[in-house]
Enzyme design. Sequence first.
Site, PDB file in Angstrom:
ATOM      1  N   THR A  32       0.846  -1.203   0.000  1.00 43.63           N
ATOM      2  CA  THR A  32       0.000   0.000   0.000  1.00 43.63           C
ATOM      3  C   THR A  32       0.878   1.249   0.000  1.00 43.63           C
ATOM      4  O   THR A  32       1.933   1.259   0.649  1.00 43.63           O
ATOM      5  CB  THR A  32      -0.895  -0.016   1.254  1.00 43.63           C
ATOM      6  OG1 THR A  32      -1.735  -1.172   1.180  1.00 43.63           O
ATOM      7  CG2 THR A  32      -1.768   1.233   1.341  1.00 43.63           C
ATOM      8  N   THR A  35       4.427   4.310  -3.569  1.00 41.57           N
ATOM      9  CA  THR A  35       5.408   3.489  -4.283  1.00 41.57           C
ATOM     10  C   THR A  35       4.766   2.179  -4.729  1.00 41.57           C
ATOM     11  O   THR A  35       4.997   1.719  -5.859  1.00 41.57           O
ATOM     12  CB  THR A  35       6.643   3.224  -3.387  1.00 41.57           C
ATOM     13  OG1 THR A  35       6.985   4.421  -2.683  1.00 41.57           O
ATOM     14  CG2 THR A  35       7.833   2.779  -4.210  1.00 41.57           C
ATOM     15  N   GLU A 107      -0.513  -5.441   5.889  1.00 41.54           N
ATOM     16  CA  GLU A 107       0.801  -5.558   5.238  1.00 41.54           C
ATOM     17  C   GLU A 107       1.643  -6.619   5.954  1.00 41.54           C
ATOM     18  O   GLU A 107       2.315  -7.442   5.317  1.00 41.54           O
ATOM     19  CB  GLU A 107       1.516  -4.209   5.270  1.00 41.54           C
ATOM     20  CG  GLU A 107       0.851  -3.161   4.390  1.00 41.54           C
ATOM     21  CD  GLU A 107       1.428  -1.767   4.530  1.00 41.54           C
ATOM     22  OE1 GLU A 107       1.212  -0.969   3.620  1.00 41.54           O
ATOM     23  OE2 GLU A 107       2.070  -1.467   5.550  1.00 41.54           O
ATOM     24  N   LYS A 125      14.518   6.923   2.185  1.00 44.66           N
ATOM     25  CA  LYS A 125      13.954   6.034   3.207  1.00 44.66           C
ATOM     26  C   LYS A 125      15.033   5.230   3.956  1.00 44.66           C
ATOM     27  O   LYS A 125      14.746   4.638   4.988  1.00 44.66           O
ATOM     28  CB  LYS A 125      12.957   5.059   2.568  1.00 44.66           C
ATOM     29  CG  LYS A 125      11.833   5.711   1.758  1.00 44.66           C
ATOM     30  CD  LYS A 125      10.823   6.390   2.643  1.00 44.66           C
ATOM     31  CE  LYS A 125       9.651   7.009   1.902  1.00 44.66           C
ATOM     32  NZ  LYS A 125       8.697   6.093   1.340  1.00 44.66           N
TER      33      LYS A 125
HETATM   34  C1  5RP Z   1       1.442   2.039   4.175  1.00 41.18           C
HETATM   35  C2  5RP Z   1       2.905   1.834   4.178  1.00 41.18           C
HETATM   36  C3  5RP Z   1       3.672   2.368   3.020  1.00 41.18           C
HETATM   37  O1  5RP Z   1       4.427   1.344   2.472  1.00 41.18           O
HETATM   38  C4  5RP Z   1       4.595   3.452   3.507  1.00 41.18           C
HETATM   39  O2  5RP Z   1       3.819   4.433   4.184  1.00 41.18           O
HETATM   40  C5  5RP Z   1       5.351   4.092   2.348  1.00 41.18           C
HETATM   41  O3  5RP Z   1       4.458   4.792   1.536  1.00 41.18           O
HETATM   42  P1  5RP Z   1       4.947   5.588   0.258  1.00 41.18           P
HETATM   43  O4  5RP Z   1       5.361   4.578  -0.751  1.00 41.18           O
HETATM   44  O5  5RP Z   1       3.724   6.385  -0.154  1.00 41.18           O
HETATM   45  O6  5RP Z   1       6.091   6.484   0.679  1.00 41.18           O
HETATM   46  O7  5RP Z   1       3.486   1.252   5.067  1.00 41.18           O
HETATM   47  O8  5RP Z   1       0.860   1.607   5.389  1.00 41.18           O
END
Ligand code: 5RP
EC number: 5.3.1.6
Length: 224
Positions: A32, A35, A107, A125
Amino acid sequence: MTQDQLKQAVAQAAVDLILPKLDDKSIVGVGTGSTANCFIDALARHKGAFDGAVASSEATAARLKGHGIPVYELNTVSDLEFYIDGADESDAHLNLIKGGGAALTREKIVAAVARTFICIADASKLVPVLGAFPLPVEVIPMARSHVARQLVKLGGDPVYREGVLTDNGNIILDVYNLQITHPMELESQINAIVGVVTNGLFAARGADVLLLGTADGVRTLRAE
Ligand code: 5RP
């Protein structure tokens, strides 16, 4: 390169990595976030090459279905080779913080079932120590104050994420000011608090592979 281009690059790298290993019976676990959305869009260009997907959130299920990709209930799936998802932070050992999008519990469940967890993220990240990103904790609503008090005892500053209910009908506490030097221990300590559904540390089951989007291309890190 913009952050969005880096996300698209790692999403495409994940598709390139798994595609040769998929067949018409394969089901892909999908995470989710923004990305993961790039990954869904890239994967959809090959939808004849696999059977369908398992989604870690209602939003992801809707996006997959929008592309015409069949979405299966996890309980009906006996074999899941790959789970692909983003992260809010990763350390060099591929311990993660997840849950910025409030989907952490589903997840974590899909990641637990999959044999290979491929994390896709832009270079921002990757951090030396987890915790600058506030750690999301999914909590049964009536336990909110109790759990918050216990999190303070663990050294954190929990903040109620206003206006957010998870797909499971629970609330999120975001825990600030944690220096997470022992992610496995903290993951299990927080999960032991009554009223916690789970927390966003993915250390007991971290990623197996991290595809990291950098200005010089996609770096591949593997868990030792
Ligand atoms: C959602 C998540 C996402 O993987 C995390 O927040 C990263 O999101 P993004 O790809 O929008 O930076 O853990 O619960």
